[in-house]
Design a protein around this motif. Structure first.
Motif, mmCIF file in Angstrom:
data_model
loop_
_atom_site.group_PDB
_atom_site.id
_atom_site.type_symbol
_atom_site.label_atom_id
_atom_site.label_comp_id
_atom_site.label_asym_id
_atom_site.label_seq_id
_atom_site.Cartn_x
_atom_site.Cartn_y
_atom_site.Cartn_z
ATOM 1 N N GLN A 1 0.705 -1.259 -0.050
ATOM 2 C CA GLN A 1 -0.089 0.198 0.088
ATOM 3 C C GLN A 1 0.906 1.373 -0.009
ATOM 4 O O GLN A 1 0.693 2.262 -0.560
ATOM 5 N N SER A 2 1.910 1.116 0.668
ATOM 6 C CA SER A 2 2.946 2.354 0.686
ATOM 7 C C SER A 2 3.293 2.470 -0.590
ATOM 8 O O SER A 2 3.719 3.704 -1.098
ATOM 9 N N GLU A 3 3.887 1.609 -1.091
ATOM 10 C CA GLU A 3 4.651 1.583 -2.601
ATOM 11 C C GLU A 3 3.702 2.058 -3.664
ATOM 12 O O GLU A 3 3.856 2.834 -4.498
ATOM 13 N N LEU A 4 2.377 1.690 -3.470
ATOM 14 C CA LEU A 4 1.122 1.853 -4.358
ATOM 15 C C LEU A 4 1.015 3.600 -4.127
ATOM 16 O O LEU A 4 0.854 4.325 -5.138
ATOM 17 N N ASN A 5 0.930 4.032 -2.814
ATOM 18 C CA ASN A 5 0.653 5.395 -2.781
ATOM 19 C C ASN A 5 1.908 6.350 -3.532
ATOM 20 O O ASN A 5 1.894 7.174 -3.916
#
Length: 569
Positions: free
Chosen positions: A243-247
């Motif tokens: 999720q962090s990488e996606l953001n």
């Protein structure tokens, strides 16, 4: 009527030694007669009684050759109990009838003709066969374990047949012992084999049920709860990282789209300024064109610096996008420096050539054209980066969906684990009990097979003949001297009782002591009884004749019985 007489009772005088001697002299016939009759009768009975011989054998119980702490026996009874059982079987009606009717023995031939076989078997079992234990006093006192023994004896009128019967009994004991041991060992082994097979089938059934349950509830087992919790935590961390990488990828995409918009705006501006009209004079429009390009570069540099500052604040100094922004800023600054150098050189050249040019014209600005080409290259580069970021975003979203599905599955497993725990524990418990029972049965079966091998090798407790059946030389019954003595002393006792009875019955005065005692009168003299000499001689002859006849008759009877015994009639 005869008047009643008054009798006065007088107590008898206690006898002394002379009185007893007189009694023996008076009643010697009453004493000697029964004694002689007892001798004759006992002698006749003793010699008419056939000789009975006793043959015996001794069998020993040998302890196991292999210690029981190394190889336990498969026999469930002690040797003494087995002997009792074997004795009951050997002395049974069927076994004894077989021995009696055996052609080589043919026992009690005369008795079988006149009495039932049941009575003969009963007498043989109760009177003539004896099985007695031989106890070692030393072993009994010390309490140590010694091999015990027992004696087998048989009483019969034929000593050879007595020996043969004892041999038959010894053989039956030996064979019965081997049969009992073999049967018990085989029975134990077969029983444990069946039990082992049943225990294995039971264990296999529980194992199949447990395997089926594991396959149907793979990942939901209670023993996997900790691993599932750890895996759930790991996947949750992976989801957070994704999720962090996606953001971050989405932010990068937004920045790239912003950069793309700026580049397109700059391209539109550059395309509008690509062709310009140059007026006459030394300081015409080219100077203004070049100044416009420098202004745009300065604006791009300012914009790049602001974007670099924003990225450093969001991602840090070492982020790849920050490095790319720094590289773009350096590229803009380098272009500005080169453009300033070119502007200086161009202005010098224009100063020389503008003198000849007096009329205005429309020209294509080469610097703007080059700048437009650079903008196009930047646009393509940014579009490529945007496409790459979009691919990364799609990949991260797919990973996110997969992780969410995996996390949902692990959550479901953790929720279903308590529901399956009771059934799973029951299956585990039943399987462990069945496995334990199978292992115990395996050990017992191995022990039974070992014990069976021990019995087959005759290394266990056995019976062996310590003393074989003896051939009696002298008859055990009757003891004729003992019978003669018993008859003689029995007759003597009877005669003494008869003499005492006669003495008690005779109340006459026998001697001068009785006269003095009962009359209390002094005795001056005594006159002896005078009898006829002829009568006395006749009486003595009759007595001697009677005694001689009785003696001769007794001798004839005793001699006849002896002849009967010696001749074997």
């Amino acid at each position: 009527m005869v008047p009643a007489q008054n009798f006065v009772s007088v107590s008898r005088r206690p006898p002394d030694v002379e009185d007893y001697i007189d009694m023996l002299r008076r009643y010697r016939s009453w004493i000697i007669g029964p004694m002689y009759v007892g001798l004759v009768i006992s002698t006749v009975i003793a010699f008419f009684w056939p000789d009975t011989y006793i043959s015996s054998a001794v069998m020993r119980i040998t302890p196991p050759q292999v210690p029981e702490n190394l190889v336990p026996t498969a026999i469930n009874t002690q040797m003494a109990d087995r002997l009792q059982q074997m004795q009951t079987d050997i002395l049974s009606r069927t076994s004894l009838i077989e021995i009696i009717q055996k052609p080589s023995l043919d026992l009690y031939k005369k008795d079988r003709a006149r009495i039932p076989m049941e009575d003969i078997v009963q007498d043989m079992r109760n009177k003539y066969i004896r099985i007695t234990p031989v106890v070692d006093p030393a072993a009994a006192n010390t309490g140590r374990h010694y091999a015990s023994a027992f004696a087998i004896s048989f009483m019969y009128t034929d000593r050879y047949k007595a020996q043969a019967v004892v041999r038959e009994l010894v053989t039956k004991f030996t064979e019965q012992n081997v049969t009992v041991q073999r049967n018990q060992a085989n029975l134990t082994t077969n029983f444990l084999t069946d039990e082992l097979k049943a225990a294995k089938e039971k264990m296999d059934n529980y194992q199949q049920a447990l395997t089926k349950f594991k396959m149907e509830n793979q990942g939901k087992l209670p023993e996997q709860a900790q691993a599932n919790a750890q895996a759930l935590q790991t996947y949750q961390l992976s989801l957070m990282n994704t999720q962090s990488e996606l953001n971050r990828a989405q932010q990068d995409k937004v920045i790239l789209e912003t950069n793309l918009t700026n580049v397109r705006n700059a391209m539109n501006t550059a395309a509008a300024n690509l062709e310009q009209t140059i007026a006459a004079g030394p300081s015409g429009a080219p100077q203004s064109v070049e100044n416009q390009r420098l202004i745009e570069l300065s604006r791009f540099i300012d914009q790049a610096k602001s974007e670099l500052a924003a990225k450093k604040e969001n991602f840090g100094v070492n982020h790849p996008d920050v490095k790319a922004a720094e590289a773009a800023l350096q590229s803009y600054e380098k272009q500005r420096d080169e453009l300033q150098k070119q502007e200086t050189a161009r202005m010098s050249a224009l100063a020389e050539s503008t003198a000849a040019a007096n009329a205005p014209r429309v020209v294509t600005n080469p610097l703007v054209q080059r700048q437009l080409e650079d903008y196009k290259a930047q646009q393509n580069n940014i579009q490529t980066q945007i496409a790459t970021k979009q691919m990364d975003i799609d990949r991260l979203r797919q990973n996110q969906q997969k992780l969410e599905g995996v996390i949902l599955d692990y959550n479901r497993r953790l929720q279903d684990a308590p529901l399956n725990e009771q059934q799973y524990n029951a299956l585990i418990r039943d399987f462990n009990l069945a496995k334990q029972e199978y292992e115990e049965m395996t050990k017992r079966h191995e022990v039974a097979q070992t014990a069976q091998n021990v019995e087959e090798h005759k290394a266990g407790a056995n019976l062996e003949v310590l003393d074989p059946a003896s051939l009696p030389e002298q008859p055990a019954e009757p003891n004729r001297l003992e019978w003669a003595g018993i008859g003689t002393f029995g007759g003597l006792g009877l005669g003494i009782l008869l003499a005492a009875a006669q003495e008690m019955k005779n109340t006459s005065l026998k001697n001068l002591k009785d006269v003095r005692a009962y009359t209390n009168m002094p005795v001056l003299s005594s006159i002896p009884l005078l009898e006829n000499a002829l009568l006395v001689r006749r009486k003595r002859r009759l007595v001697w004749l009677a005694w001689s006849g009785a003696f001769i008759l007794g001798c004839i009877m005793m001699g006849g019985s002896m002849y009967y015994h010696l001749s074997g009639i």
